[in-house]
Write a protein that holds these residues in place. Structure first.
Motif, mmCIF file in Angstrom:
data_model
loop_
_atom_site.group_PDB
_atom_site.id
_atom_site.type_symbol
_atom_site.label_atom_id
_atom_site.label_comp_id
_atom_site.label_asym_id
_atom_site.label_seq_id
_atom_site.Cartn_x
_atom_site.Cartn_y
_atom_site.Cartn_z
ATOM 1 N N VAL A 70 76.193 83.310 -2.754
ATOM 2 C CA VAL A 70 77.567 82.818 -2.955
ATOM 3 C C VAL A 70 78.312 83.515 -4.098
ATOM 4 N N LEU A 71 78.018 84.814 -4.286
ATOM 5 C CA LEU A 71 78.850 85.708 -5.081
ATOM 6 C C LEU A 71 78.714 85.556 -6.601
ATOM 7 N N ARG A 72 79.421 86.453 -7.308
ATOM 8 C CA ARG A 72 79.219 86.639 -8.754
ATOM 9 C C ARG A 72 80.186 85.850 -9.631
ATOM 10 N N SER A 73 81.270 85.327 -9.052
ATOM 11 C CA SER A 73 82.256 84.637 -9.885
ATOM 12 C C SER A 73 82.873 83.462 -9.134
ATOM 13 N N THR A 74 83.389 82.522 -9.906
ATOM 14 C CA THR A 74 84.099 81.387 -9.318
ATOM 15 C C THR A 74 85.319 81.866 -8.553
ATOM 16 N N LYS A 75 85.980 82.897 -9.071
ATOM 17 C CA LYS A 75 87.177 83.433 -8.411
ATOM 18 C C LYS A 75 86.835 83.928 -7.004
ATOM 19 N N ASP A 76 85.770 84.685 -6.881
ATOM 20 C CA ASP A 76 85.341 85.159 -5.564
ATOM 21 C C ASP A 76 84.880 84.004 -4.690
ATOM 22 N N ALA A 77 84.173 83.035 -5.302
ATOM 23 C CA ALA A 77 83.640 81.898 -4.541
ATOM 24 C C ALA A 77 84.757 81.030 -3.971
ATOM 25 N N LYS A 78 85.866 80.914 -4.674
ATOM 26 C CA LYS A 78 87.004 80.140 -4.160
ATOM 27 C C LYS A 78 87.544 80.787 -2.884
ATOM 28 N N LYS A 79 87.587 82.110 -2.874
ATOM 29 C CA LYS A 79 88.044 82.818 -1.676
ATOM 30 C C LYS A 79 87.043 82.630 -0.538
ATOM 31 N N LEU A 80 85.762 82.644 -0.889
ATOM 32 C CA LEU A 80 84.725 82.401 0.111
ATOM 33 C C LEU A 80 84.875 81.002 0.702
ATOM 34 N N ALA A 81 85.144 80.019 -0.140
ATOM 35 C CA ALA A 81 85.312 78.637 0.329
ATOM 36 C C ALA A 81 86.466 78.530 1.321
ATOM 37 N N GLN A 82 87.562 79.205 1.032
ATOM 38 C CA GLN A 82 88.709 79.179 1.941
ATOM 39 C C GLN A 82 88.358 79.847 3.269
ATOM 40 N N PHE A 83 87.586 80.921 3.188
ATOM 41 C CA PHE A 83 87.136 81.612 4.397
ATOM 42 C C PHE A 83 86.279 80.683 5.254
#
Length: 311
Positions: A62-75
């Motif tokens: 689930v990625l390296r940062s909260t910023k990236d993870a938020k985009k993953l969550a939306q995806f």
């Protein structure tokens, strides 16, 4: 007599209904089509993999940062299916930092790791990162404690699978293996899907991204790494298996040779270089288009040149 017939009919009806439900469940499990989509993180060029059988979802790493993870969550939300599990393959932060935001966005999803050793790696790495200030930018991932009650509860949020298989709710079984010698990480998990004819190598393989050969990856780890890559090559070389790496794009079994060559080039470069700058320059010339030269390559060269100076 009438009472006897009534009970007999009731029992038979219940048995028939039970068999119907069992058969329906079996058919539901059989009638699935497993698919996977890759979500590429920006930080560390790390991959997250989303598995679906059309009824439920499971996300791997689930990625390296909260910023990236938020985009993953939306995806994930665009799929309009329940996320049941979050699988973490090993204890490096670029694969688990997004746990906090994913758990908040999908509270019913269970975070799982294949073994207790991987859970210990995650907790140990997180405590170390907190001690050196590496989690100041990700305060929600600082371990929960009496001094930090709002931190992440690694102990209770991470569950141990203790199995070499995982089946998605609704069908689709993944084969897990974590019994490797220490390589890029102390404990790594690979995932194989017969349905997809695909091997998810986690960080045994990178593709077009500089490898992590930094702190924790010494000469013994490197020797183990090369040995495991040769084993993968022998097993998958004459197959059409798709290879999905921890970083970079999917490939075929030729990727094992690519990674082996990179490791060999890195060892040779460290041995002949007289400075960190020289080593970085040589590796950039050998791999001009590879990503993460300012992070993964930088820390890898720094670590091994420092070991060389000690000798």
């Amino acid at each position: 007599m009438k009472l006897y017939k009534y009970f007999l009919i009731t029992i038979l009806s219940g048995t028939i209904f039970s068999c119907h439900l069992k058969k329906k469940k079996e058919n539901d499990i059989k009638n699935y089509k497993l698919s996977v989509e890759v979500f590429k993180g920006k930080e560390a060029s790390v991959n997250s993999y989303l598995f679906s059988n059309g009824k439920s979802l499971m996300v791997m790493d689930v990625l390296r940062s909260t910023k990236d993870a938020k985009k993953l969550a939306q995806f994930i939300k665009t799929k309009k299916l329940p996320l049941t599990n979050i699988l973490i393959t090993h204890g490096h932060p670029d694969h688990y930092i997004g746990m906090d935001i994913l758990k908040k966005e999908f509270p019913d999803a269970e975070i799982i790791v294949p073994t207790i050793e991987i859970k210990k790696d995650i907790i140990g790495f997180s405590k170390w990162m907190e001690s050196v200030g590496w989690l100041d930018g990700e305060p929600n991932l600082k371990p929960q404690s009496n001094e930090n009650p709002s931190g992440f509860d690694y102990e209770n949020q991470i569950n141990i699978l203790n199995s070499n298989t995982f089946t998605l709710k609704g069908g689709g079984t993944l084969e897990l293996k974590s019994s490797y010698k220490p390589t890029e990480a102390e404990h790594l998990t690979t995932v194989y899907s017969k349905d997809l004819n695909a091997l998810f190598t986690s960080d045994f393989c990178y593709n077009g991204v500089h490898l992590w050969l930094g702190q924790g990856v010494d000469s013994v780890h490197i020797a183990n790494w090369k040995s495991e890559l040769k084993n993968f090559k022998e097993k998958y070389n004459n197959t059409e298996t798709i290879i999905y790496p921890g970083h970079g794009s999917s490939s075929d079994a030729k990727l094992f040779d690519v990674v082996l060559k990179y490791i060999s080039d890195f060892e040779s470069t460290i041995n002949k270089s007289e400075s960190k700058d020289e080593a970085i320059h040589i590796m950039k010339e050998l791999y001009p288009s590879w990503e993460q030269s300012d992070f993964l390559l930088l820390f890898s060269v720094d670590y091994h040149m420092s070991l060389k100076e000690v000798k």
